[in-house]
Design a protein around this motif. Sequence first.
Motif, mmCIF file in Angstrom:
data_model
loop_
_atom_site.group_PDB
_atom_site.id
_atom_site.type_symbol
_atom_site.label_atom_id
_atom_site.label_comp_id
_atom_site.label_asym_id
_atom_site.label_seq_id
_atom_site.Cartn_x
_atom_site.Cartn_y
_atom_site.Cartn_z
ATOM 1 N N THR A 1 0.750 -0.885 0.142
ATOM 2 C CA THR A 1 -0.357 -0.172 0.343
ATOM 3 C C THR A 1 0.952 1.124 0.367
ATOM 4 O OG1 THR A 1 -0.088 -0.135 2.319
ATOM 5 C CG2 THR A 1 -1.943 -1.034 0.790
ATOM 6 N N ALA A 2 0.031 2.124 0.280
ATOM 7 C CA ALA A 2 1.199 4.303 0.062
ATOM 8 C C ALA A 2 1.389 4.050 1.063
ATOM 9 C CB ALA A 2 -0.136 4.626 -0.200
ATOM 10 N N ARG A 3 1.086 3.573 2.318
ATOM 11 C CA ARG A 3 1.346 3.444 3.394
ATOM 12 C C ARG A 3 2.584 2.780 4.022
ATOM 13 N NH1 ARG A 3 -1.542 4.388 8.421
ATOM 14 N NH2 ARG A 3 -0.979 2.931 9.220
ATOM 15 N N GLN A 4 2.923 1.607 3.236
ATOM 16 C CA GLN A 4 3.945 0.958 3.276
ATOM 17 C C GLN A 4 4.883 1.693 2.890
ATOM 18 O OE1 GLN A 4 2.021 -3.031 1.829
ATOM 19 N NE2 GLN A 4 2.305 -3.747 4.196
ATOM 20 N N VAL A 5 4.715 2.330 1.508
ATOM 21 C CA VAL A 5 5.629 2.553 0.683
ATOM 22 C C VAL A 5 6.426 4.339 1.581
ATOM 23 C CG1 VAL A 5 6.201 4.454 -1.611
ATOM 24 C CG2 VAL A 5 5.150 1.883 -1.796
ATOM 25 N N GLU A 6 5.418 4.435 2.234
ATOM 26 C CA GLU A 6 5.594 5.347 3.048
ATOM 27 C C GLU A 6 6.721 5.302 3.935
ATOM 28 O OE1 GLU A 6 6.469 9.000 2.481
ATOM 29 O OE2 GLU A 6 5.374 8.250 0.319
ATOM 30 N N ALA A 7 6.242 4.369 5.041
ATOM 31 C CA ALA A 7 7.260 3.992 5.967
ATOM 32 C C ALA A 7 8.617 3.538 5.606
ATOM 33 C CB ALA A 7 6.304 2.385 6.112
ATOM 34 N N ALA A 8 8.192 2.852 4.460
ATOM 35 C CA ALA A 8 9.747 1.997 3.879
ATOM 36 C C ALA A 8 10.769 2.905 3.293
ATOM 37 C CB ALA A 8 9.909 1.485 2.622
ATOM 38 N N ARG A 9 10.764 4.598 3.242
ATOM 39 C CA ARG A 9 10.648 5.856 2.263
ATOM 40 C C ARG A 9 11.411 6.724 3.988
ATOM 41 N NH1 ARG A 9 7.458 9.141 -2.168
ATOM 42 N NH2 ARG A 9 8.657 7.181 -3.896
ATOM 43 N N PHE A 10 10.393 6.655 4.044
ATOM 44 C CA PHE A 10 11.155 7.062 6.208
ATOM 45 C C PHE A 10 11.903 6.270 6.659
ATOM 46 C CE2 PHE A 10 10.371 8.724 10.276
ATOM 47 C CZ PHE A 10 9.467 10.442 10.315
ATOM 48 N N TRP A 11 11.403 5.039 6.321
ATOM 49 C CA TRP A 11 12.767 4.295 7.375
ATOM 50 C C TRP A 11 13.774 4.643 6.427
ATOM 51 C CZ3 TRP A 11 16.684 0.962 5.003
ATOM 52 C CH2 TRP A 11 17.186 -0.121 6.148
ATOM 53 N N ALA A 12 13.974 4.621 5.137
ATOM 54 C CA ALA A 12 15.830 4.831 4.396
ATOM 55 C C ALA A 12 16.261 6.225 4.760
ATOM 56 C CB ALA A 12 15.246 4.382 2.413
ATOM 57 N N THR A 13 15.249 7.006 4.834
ATOM 58 C CA THR A 13 15.441 8.312 4.973
ATOM 59 C C THR A 13 16.040 8.265 6.433
ATOM 60 O OG1 THR A 13 13.860 9.481 3.511
ATOM 61 C CG2 THR A 13 14.882 11.182 4.896
ATOM 62 N N ASP A 14 15.144 8.082 7.465
ATOM 63 C CA ASP A 14 16.639 7.494 8.652
ATOM 64 C C ASP A 14 18.249 7.068 8.532
ATOM 65 O OD1 ASP A 14 14.586 9.477 10.753
ATOM 66 O OD2 ASP A 14 13.393 8.161 11.174
ATOM 67 N N TYR A 15 17.723 5.795 7.773
ATOM 68 C CA TYR A 15 18.538 5.630 7.793
ATOM 69 C C TYR A 15 19.700 6.093 7.080
ATOM 70 C CZ TYR A 15 22.190 1.394 6.719
ATOM 71 O OH TYR A 15 23.426 0.832 7.156
ATOM 72 N N ARG A 16 19.785 6.948 6.311
ATOM 73 C CA ARG A 16 20.933 7.550 5.144
ATOM 74 C C ARG A 16 21.018 8.855 5.877
ATOM 75 N NH1 ARG A 16 17.530 6.847 0.335
ATOM 76 N NH2 ARG A 16 19.001 5.607 -0.416
ATOM 77 N N ILE A 17 19.602 9.511 7.487
ATOM 78 C CA ILE A 17 20.450 10.275 8.493
ATOM 79 C C ILE A 17 21.125 10.089 9.256
ATOM 80 C CG2 ILE A 17 19.755 12.523 8.885
ATOM 81 C CD1 ILE A 17 17.117 12.851 7.619
ATOM 82 N N GLY A 18 20.899 8.758 10.164
ATOM 83 C CA GLY A 18 20.982 8.958 11.175
ATOM 84 C C GLY A 18 22.264 7.546 11.158
ATOM 85 N N VAL A 19 22.534 6.570 10.358
ATOM 86 C CA VAL A 19 23.633 6.028 9.774
ATOM 87 C C VAL A 19 24.711 6.104 9.182
ATOM 88 C CG1 VAL A 19 23.614 3.459 9.274
ATOM 89 C CG2 VAL A 19 21.791 3.946 11.256
ATOM 90 N N MET A 20 23.792 6.677 7.870
ATOM 91 C CA MET A 20 25.084 7.107 7.078
ATOM 92 C C MET A 20 26.311 8.453 7.026
ATOM 93 S SD MET A 20 23.517 5.186 3.366
ATOM 94 C CE MET A 20 24.369 5.194 2.328
ATOM 95 N N GLY A 21 25.559 9.149 7.839
ATOM 96 C CA GLY A 21 26.163 10.607 7.998
ATOM 97 C C GLY A 21 25.532 11.838 6.999
ATOM 98 N N LEU A 22 23.809 11.060 6.324
ATOM 99 C CA LEU A 22 23.694 12.638 5.501
ATOM 100 C C LEU A 22 23.463 13.186 5.802
ATOM 101 C CD1 LEU A 22 23.414 10.039 1.826
ATOM 102 C CD2 LEU A 22 24.709 11.200 3.024
ATOM 103 N N GLU A 23 22.833 14.206 5.082
ATOM 104 C CA GLU A 23 21.832 15.273 6.171
ATOM 105 C C GLU A 23 20.115 15.400 4.859
ATOM 106 O OE1 GLU A 23 24.038 19.180 4.812
ATOM 107 O OE2 GLU A 23 25.408 18.051 6.236
#
Length: 157
Positions: free
Chosen positions: A45-67
Amino acid sequence: MKVCPLPADSPAPLTAQTTAHGAQADPDPALPALIETLRHDGIITARQVEAARFWATDYRIGVMGLEDPLFDRTSLGLSRRPLNGRSGSINRYRYIHDIIGARYERVLIAAMIDQRPLPELARHARHDPQHMGQVLTLLLDFLTRHYDAMPGHLWRG
């Protein structure tokens, strides 16, 4: 009770990002092909897609150090908001990591960050390729439910 996150405190749809050293990261406005296919076929669903994007963004910011790509840069470096946003991403990432564990986190990393195709993702996760789409769907549903139930203090940066 959920707290409404401020734009700089929560990830937004992924756009071109800059690393901590100022180098431009690859722009990522689109979904990985695997996620887009599952969404297009109506499997997720669209909600699952947004959760995946949200997780990926948190991962990129919090783990990979991106802004955070949507951080307002007009403060001339006087604001502590980037640090608060990064702290929020790290806390949300840790919360989800503690729930799903390292094995299923590797599936999310392979699908959302490394953008591996389904057969390679199945080999990587040591799952049957015929059921890997269902595994990913279940994992995204699980992720959606945990974001919905996430404590309010984790939504603040």
